[in-house]
Design a protein around this motif. Structure first.
Motif, short mmCIF file in Angstrom:
data_model
loop_
_atom_site.label_atom_id
_atom_site.label_comp_id
_atom_site.label_asym_id
_atom_site.label_seq_id
_atom_site.Cartn_x
_atom_site.Cartn_y
_atom_site.Cartn_z
N PRO A 56 0.84 -1.21 0.00
CA PRO A 56 0.00 0.00 0.00
C PRO A 56 0.87 1.25 0.00
CG PRO A 56 0.02 -1.02 2.19
CD PRO A 56 0.80 -1.92 1.29
N ALA A 57 0.39 2.34 -0.56
CA ALA A 57 1.17 3.59 -0.60
C ALA A 57 0.25 4.75 -0.26
CB ALA A 57 1.77 3.79 -1.99
N MET A 58 0.54 5.44 0.80
CA MET A 58 -0.31 6.56 1.20
C MET A 58 0.27 7.92 0.79
SD MET A 58 -2.92 5.29 2.88
CE MET A 58 -3.56 6.53 3.96
N CYS A 59 1.58 7.98 0.55
CA CYS A 59 2.14 9.29 0.22
C CYS A 59 2.78 9.32 -1.17
CB CYS A 59 3.16 9.73 1.27
SG CYS A 59 4.64 8.72 1.35
N TYR A 60 3.25 8.19 -1.66
CA TYR A 60 3.86 8.14 -2.99
C TYR A 60 2.79 8.36 -4.05
CZ TYR A 60 5.92 6.31 -7.20
OH TYR A 60 6.34 6.17 -8.48
N TYR A 61 3.13 9.05 -5.12
CA TYR A 61 2.20 9.27 -6.22
C TYR A 61 3.03 9.33 -7.50
CZ TYR A 61 -2.60 10.61 -7.41
OH TYR A 61 -3.91 10.62 -7.85
N GLY B 30 6.57 10.47 -1.82
CA GLY B 30 7.00 9.19 -1.21
C GLY B 30 7.96 9.41 -0.06
N GLY B 31 8.16 8.35 0.71
CA GLY B 31 9.14 8.39 1.81
C GLY B 31 8.61 9.00 3.08
N LYS B 32 7.31 9.31 3.16
CA LYS B 32 6.81 9.99 4.36
C LYS B 32 5.96 9.10 5.26
CE LYS B 32 7.48 14.39 2.52
NZ LYS B 32 8.03 13.89 1.27
N CYS B 33 5.11 8.26 4.66
CA CYS B 33 4.10 7.58 5.49
C CYS B 33 4.56 6.24 6.04
CB CYS B 33 2.82 7.39 4.69
SG CYS B 33 2.96 6.18 3.37
N ARG B 34 5.50 5.57 5.38
CA ARG B 34 6.06 4.27 5.78
C ARG B 34 5.08 3.11 5.66
NH1 ARG B 34 10.59 6.47 5.01
NH2 ARG B 34 11.75 4.73 5.86
N THR B 35 3.97 3.28 4.96
CA THR B 35 3.07 2.12 4.82
C THR B 35 3.61 1.12 3.80
OG1 THR B 35 1.79 3.39 3.24
CG2 THR B 35 0.89 3.21 5.45
N CYS B 36 4.56 1.57 2.96
CA CYS B 36 5.02 0.70 1.88
C CYS B 36 6.29 -0.07 2.26
CB CYS B 36 5.30 1.55 0.64
SG CYS B 36 6.69 2.65 0.86
N LEU B 37 6.59 -0.14 3.56
CA LEU B 37 7.80 -0.83 4.01
C LEU B 37 7.83 -2.29 3.53
CD1 LEU B 37 8.12 0.25 7.75
CD2 LEU B 37 9.52 1.00 5.83
N VAL C 219 12.74 -1.38 4.41
CA VAL C 219 12.96 -0.17 3.60
C VAL C 219 11.65 0.30 2.98
CG1 VAL C 219 15.36 -0.75 3.06
CG2 VAL C 219 13.53 -1.50 1.51
N ALA C 220 11.60 1.60 2.70
CA ALA C 220 10.41 2.17 2.03
C ALA C 220 10.50 1.78 0.56
CB ALA C 220 10.40 3.68 2.19
N SER C 221 9.57 0.95 0.10
CA SER C 221 9.67 0.42 -1.27
C SER C 221 9.47 1.50 -2.32
CB SER C 221 8.67 -0.71 -1.48
OG SER C 221 7.36 -0.24 -1.27
N CYS C 222 8.81 2.61 -1.95
CA CYS C 222 8.58 3.66 -2.95
C CYS C 222 9.84 4.47 -3.21
CB CYS C 222 7.45 4.58 -2.50
SG CYS C 222 7.85 5.57 -1.04
N ARG C 223 10.83 4.36 -2.34
CA ARG C 223 12.05 5.15 -2.48
C ARG C 223 13.29 4.28 -2.66
NH1 ARG C 223 12.88 10.59 -1.60
NH2 ARG C 223 10.92 11.69 -1.56
S1 FES Z 1 4.28 5.31 0.08
FE1 FES Z 1 4.63 6.51 1.86
S2 FES Z 1 6.65 5.96 2.41
FE2 FES Z 1 6.32 4.85 0.61
#
Ligand code: FES
Ligand code: SF4
Length: 359
Positions: A37-42, A49-56, A74-78
């Protein structure tokens, strides 16, 4: 010359991706539950990305050249993939545990006012809470409250629901010609606001409503008008001189209740739309209707129109090396309810649908 592709294995499924691809994008290529899941990456917003940590995720092997595991999640979006990398998402207990923790943190100050929130039914945080949330909170303090900011005639801000993902800030920066809002203050005082009371009224600013993963920014022209699962989404277009004119209309009967951008299967906007299309073209006659939107069958929005439900990709058997998941009970064998063919119903099911004929 052909570029060498990187092999990456995520949850036991191996694919080839181009160098520079992030783990999240590689997982989305596989699809289904394997994608975190990704809450901040777009995808469309640079720097997100890199803010919410849901994509760990857990990296069990860094690369073919250096197969040591990464010590921390690790944050998969970053994080970019390396050749021979092995990643675990839903197959890692550590990841699931961490994700549960992240959701608990995200909900610490969240008002959980889903019953009155316009975003209910299409809220990423609501979905995440269903999948990873605890039954109760351990938090004993008062939840944060904020001074109300009026953002003008179109956009309603509910700061208590905001998870500070920064997507709306990036959108205003990158999609509109002037950003007048941002994140003010620090720590738990941080809030989305304009410095001096100002309206958000720039041509493309309505897109902040679509990128907001929660109900912090909602459409004032749709506010409290309906629940999203009672509306029927259709894809439509018009000849617009400002944007692509490709939109989604949320209708009830012939009435257009809301206009939004079209979103892809990851909930991301396909084409940004202008404020005129979003807020001012509210008559069905303003639009050429293309047909019903394909809605994920698992979504509550598909309640009223099963006919166009799309079955989400099923990745579990692949993740489990070809084995089918073992069901504790098969509801279809046990429940009479499923003798009704829901897809054949013209509208939402009601209690009448399930009344037994012989009673
Ligand atoms: S989607 Fe928020 S840290 Fe990766
Ligand atoms: S208002 Fe919405 S989009 Fe903006 S930072 Fe908060 S949660 Fe993110």
């Amino acid at each position: 010359m052909d570029q060498k592709l990187f092999k990456v294995t995520i949850d036991n499924i191996t694919i080839d991706v181009e160098p520079g691809t992030t783990i999240l994008q590689a997982a989305r290529k596989i699809g289904g539950d394997v994608a975190p899941p990704a809450m901040c990456y777009y995808t469309k917003l640079k720097g997100s990305g890199g803010k919410c940590r849901t994509c760990l995720v857990e990296v069990a092997a860094g690369s073919a050249a250096d197969p040591r595991p990464m010590p921390k999640l690790v944050a998969s979006c970053r994080t970019n993939v390396m050749d021979g990398m092995v990643v675990k998402n839903i197959t890692s207990d550590r990841v699931i545990d961490a994700r549960n923790g992240v959701v608990e943190f995200l909900l610490i100050n969240h008002p959980l006012d889903c019953p009155v929130c316009d975003q209910a039914g299409e809220c990423d945080l609501q979905d995440l809470s269903y999948n990873h949330g605890e039954e109760g909170t351990r938090y004993e303090f008062k939840r944060r409250t904020f001074k109300k900011h009026d953002l003008g005639p179109y956009i309603q801000l509910h700061m208590t629901r905001c998870i500070l993902c920064y997507r709306c800030v990036f959108t205003a920066d990158q999609v509109t010609n002037k950003r007048v809002h941002g994140v003010l203050d620090r720590g738990d005082h941080s809030e989305i606001a304009t410095y001096i009371e100002k309206s958000l009224d720039n041509d493309f600013i309505g897109n902040v409503i679509d990128v907001c993963p929660v109900g912090a920014l909602t459409d004032k022209t749709f506010r409290f008008k309906n629940r999203v699962w009672f509306t029927k989404p259709v894809d439509a277009h018009c000849n617009c001189d400002k944007c692509s004119g490709k939109v989604r209309l949320w209708m009830r009967g012939d009435e257009v209740l809301r206009v939004t951008a079209r979103k892809d299967e990851w909930g991301e906007v396909e084409d940004w739309i202008c404020n005129t299309c979003r807020f001012e073209r509210k008559n069905a006659s303003d639009w050429t209707i293309e047909g019903p939107t394909k809605v994920d069958r698992h979504s509550v929005i598909s309640q009223g129109h099963y006919v166009d439900g799309v079955k989400p990709k099923e990745t579990l058997p692949d993740v489990m090396g070809g084995r089918q998941p073992k069901l504790l009970m098969d509801i279809h064998d046990i429940s009479d309810v499923n003798t009704v063919e829901l897809s054949a119903l013209p509208g939402p099911a009601t209690s009448k649908t399930f009344e037994k004929k012989d009673q």
